[in-house]
Enzyme design. Structure first.
Site, mmCIF file in Angstrom:
data_model
loop_
_atom_site.group_PDB
_atom_site.id
_atom_site.type_symbol
_atom_site.label_atom_id
_atom_site.label_comp_id
_atom_site.label_asym_id
_atom_site.label_seq_id
_atom_site.Cartn_x
_atom_site.Cartn_y
_atom_site.Cartn_z
ATOM 1 N N GLU A 1 6.323 -5.544 8.614
ATOM 2 C CA GLU A 1 5.567 -5.035 7.459
ATOM 3 C C GLU A 1 6.073 -3.630 7.086
ATOM 4 O O GLU A 1 5.322 -2.663 7.065
ATOM 5 C CB GLU A 1 4.071 -4.993 7.765
ATOM 6 C CG GLU A 1 3.435 -6.347 8.027
ATOM 7 C CD GLU A 1 2.014 -6.224 8.555
ATOM 8 O OE1 GLU A 1 1.515 -5.086 8.706
ATOM 9 O OE2 GLU A 1 1.390 -7.274 8.833
ATOM 10 N N HIS B 1 0.847 -2.696 14.835
ATOM 11 C CA HIS B 1 1.511 -1.631 14.077
ATOM 12 C C HIS B 1 1.598 -0.417 15.009
ATOM 13 O O HIS B 1 0.558 0.051 15.499
ATOM 14 C CB HIS B 1 0.723 -1.283 12.816
ATOM 15 C CG HIS B 1 1.500 -0.429 11.849
ATOM 16 N ND1 HIS B 1 2.064 0.789 12.194
ATOM 17 C CD2 HIS B 1 1.811 -0.600 10.559
ATOM 18 C CE1 HIS B 1 2.698 1.304 11.154
ATOM 19 N NE2 HIS B 1 2.560 0.483 10.148
ATOM 20 N N TYR C 1 3.472 6.631 0.182
ATOM 21 C CA TYR C 1 2.090 7.143 0.136
ATOM 22 C C TYR C 1 1.974 8.372 -0.753
ATOM 23 O O TYR C 1 1.232 9.300 -0.462
ATOM 24 C CB TYR C 1 1.594 7.425 1.567
ATOM 25 C CG TYR C 1 1.838 6.261 2.479
ATOM 26 C CD1 TYR C 1 2.833 6.307 3.438
ATOM 27 C CD2 TYR C 1 1.122 5.076 2.329
ATOM 28 C CE1 TYR C 1 3.110 5.223 4.231
ATOM 29 C CE2 TYR C 1 1.388 3.968 3.126
ATOM 30 C CZ TYR C 1 2.387 4.056 4.072
ATOM 31 O OH TYR C 1 2.664 2.960 4.865
ATOM 32 N N LYS D 1 0.826 -1.234 0.000
ATOM 33 C CA LYS D 1 0.000 0.000 0.000
ATOM 34 C C LYS D 1 0.855 1.277 0.000
ATOM 35 O O LYS D 1 0.409 2.334 -0.422
ATOM 36 C CB LYS D 1 -0.910 0.004 1.207
ATOM 37 C CG LYS D 1 -0.144 -0.003 2.518
ATOM 38 C CD LYS D 1 -1.040 -0.056 3.721
ATOM 39 C CE LYS D 1 -1.616 -1.411 3.938
ATOM 40 N NZ LYS D 1 -0.651 -2.387 4.513
HETATM 41 O O1 ORX Z 1 -3.013 3.728 6.596
HETATM 42 C C1 ORX Z 1 -2.327 3.176 5.802
HETATM 43 O O2 ORX Z 1 -2.753 2.528 4.819
HETATM 44 C C2 ORX Z 1 -0.882 3.101 6.050
HETATM 45 N N1 ORX Z 1 -0.641 1.944 6.879
HETATM 46 C C3 ORX Z 1 0.662 1.508 6.932
HETATM 47 C C4 ORX Z 1 0.835 0.033 7.210
HETATM 48 C C5 ORX Z 1 2.101 -0.558 7.038
HETATM 49 C C6 ORX Z 1 2.274 -1.881 7.346
HETATM 50 N N2 ORX Z 1 1.237 -2.655 7.750
HETATM 51 C C7 ORX Z 1 -0.001 -2.147 7.884
HETATM 52 C C8 ORX Z 1 -0.233 -0.782 7.622
HETATM 53 O O3 ORX Z 1 -1.475 -0.280 7.764
HETATM 54 C C9 ORX Z 1 -1.111 -3.049 8.315
HETATM 55 C C10 ORX Z 1 3.290 0.246 6.579
HETATM 56 O O4 ORX Z 1 3.617 1.206 7.556
HETATM 57 P P1 ORX Z 1 4.974 2.071 7.369
HETATM 58 O O5 ORX Z 1 4.863 2.799 6.043
HETATM 59 O O6 ORX Z 1 4.973 2.999 8.530
HETATM 60 O O7 ORX Z 1 6.117 1.087 7.388
HETATM 61 C C11 ORX Z 1 -0.346 4.342 6.679
HETATM 62 C C12 ORX Z 1 -0.670 5.555 5.857
HETATM 63 C C13 ORX Z 1 0.197 6.695 6.270
HETATM 64 N N3 ORX Z 1 -0.211 7.914 5.604
#
Ligand code: ORX
Length: 416
Positions: free
Chosen positions: A274, A197, A392, A69
């Site tokens: 993750e 998380h 993002y 994502k």
């Molecule tokens: O809200 C979101 O979709 C984003 N979530 C990040 C996330 C990550 C890993 N596992 C799960 C997540 O929801 C289940 C990745 O996190 P990071 O990039 O910190 O490594 C966050 C959106 C931020 N604007």
């Protein structure tokens, strides 16, 4: 571009002596020859490789499952497939993307605790077994359409010191975990472990210590109920660059201490993470072009004094560029992050800097990237560079008002 193509990556390798920045400059020079001057990204896949090596050095016993994502650019995913990471998918589309690249389903965790039933069925039909949950309703759905799921209970964390707090929406509080595990047992479902998380942009490494301790409590509950839990998922939250906040290795030191205490190597528990931002943020540089400009004179300045030397405070600039809040800056805006530009051409030592604001291209007055920063007197057609733009941004952007997403030019610098 001085590069040699590399078949397995289909992207140009940069020859020795040529840096990623040279590519940015080369692309700017190429784009400056016409009036097109579209915004563009330069992505250094070598930076992704460097981050992977950094992860393996700091967390050799934690398998990274890249959070698709964060940036689902095909070239990034293909690079990570080649490097052997796992993948954290949030939807059927992300499952399709990763599976289409030949990734074995065992290298995928469907890490969205709130899944559409048809998406759960898709996962079941394609052999994706690991998936998270944090509610009884989710257990009922899985029991109905994915009876050999390997469920991972996502617990809430103290993410009060994170930029993007996720526990307001996801994660079961500790006090509800036993009930959820009992319900899973009643439904004949298999719970294999715990995930959490600490929030994207975590600023307090100790959040991982507490979350891992909480996970151990849930493992005890699982043992008492007869589950054979053997997976701990420490989620994301790792910094995408070294520019601000705790360094990656400061965080991993805390994680090592917590794992040694609660999940030692002989515990038989497989640990995964993750990471999203960590892998891609610094690999992407966005280059935008100034498409319009306004000069706002300060009406309170001493206009009579004709001969007075012009002062920066006499005027404020408004620059309009060809990417913005509804494009690459949407993710940052939702996290209340301001990305400040760097100058493609370094200013002269005595060059006057003027206060300015930077606006996106759409007709929405909310479309502002920077409320206030100081820049030399820029002109229409000049370029602004935004670094650390991989997380993002591409993934969260829209084509509102018909403005297209910037193209991405990939290179592969050679990590030392
Ligand atoms: O809200 C979101 O979709 C984003 N979530 C990040 C996330 C990550 C890993 N596992 C799960 C997540 O929801 C289940 C990745 O996190 P990071 O990039 O910190 O490594 C966050 C959106 C931020 N604007």
């Amino acid at each position: 571009m001085n590069s040699a193509s590399s078949p397995e990556f289909e992207f140009p390798f940069l020859e020795e002596g040529f840096s990623f920045r040279d590519t940015v400059e080369q692309k700017i020079n190429e784009s400056s020859r016409t009036d097109d001057r579209d915004a563009f990204y330069v992505c250094d896949l070598g930076d992704v490789l460097k981050k992977h090596l950094r992860w393996m050095r700091a967390l050799p016993h934690v398998t990274p499952f890249y959070a698709v994502k964060c940036n689902d650019s095909r070239a990034v995913i293909k690079t990570l497939v080649s490097l052997g990471t796992g993948f954290d998918s949030a939807s059927k589309t992300e499952l399709e993307l990763v599976l289409s690249l030949g990734v074995d389903p065992s290298r995928i965790i469907y890490a969205n605790p709130c899944k559409q039933i048809s998406h759960i069925k898709y996962a079941s039909a394609h052999g994706v077994q690991m998936m998270t949950f944090d509610s009884e309703a989710e257990l009922m759905k899985v029991a109905r359409c994915h009876d050999n799921a390997k469920l991972v209970l996502r617990i809430a964390t103290d993410d009060s010191k994170a930029v993007c707090r996720l526990s307001v929406k996801f994660g079961a509080p500790l006090k509800s975990c036993r009930g959820l595990l009992e319900r899973a047992k009643e439904l004949g479902l298999n719970v294999i472990g715990v995930s959490f998380h600490v929030g994207t942009g975590c600023t307090d490494p100790m959040a991982y210590m507490q979350a891992i301790a909480d996970a151990r409590c849930v493992f005890h509950m699982g043992d008492e109920l007869g589950f054979n839990m053997d997976l701990l998922d420490i989620g994301g939250g790792f910094p995408g660059s070294d520019d601000a906040g705790p360094k990656f290795e400061e965080i991993t030191d805390v994680i090592h201490s917590a794992l040694d205490k609660y999940f030692p190597a002989d515990s038989g528990v497989k640990v995964i993470g993750e990471p999203g931002s960590f892998y891609v943020a610094s690999a992407f540089t966005l280059v935008v072009n100034i498409i319009a400009k306004k000069v706002i004179m300060d009406s309170t300045s001493d206009e009579e004094d004709e001969g007075a030397k012009e002062k920066p405070t006499d005027k404020t600039m408004m620059y309009y560029v060809n990417d913005g809040l509804y494009g690459s800056f949407l993710g940052s805006a939702l996290d209340f992050i301001t990305n400040l530009p760097t100058l493609y051409k370094k200013p002269k030592p005595d060059e006057i800097m003027y206060p300015c604001s930077i606006w996106g291209p759409t007709c929405d007055a909310l479309d502002r990237i920077v409320e206030q920063c100081n820049l030399p007197d820029m002109q229409v057609g000049d370029w602004l560079v935004f670094e650390n733009m991989g997380a993002y941004t591409v993934a969260a952007s829209s084509t509102f008002n018909g403005f297209q997403r910037p193209g991405i030019h990939y290179v592969m610098s050679r990590p030392a």
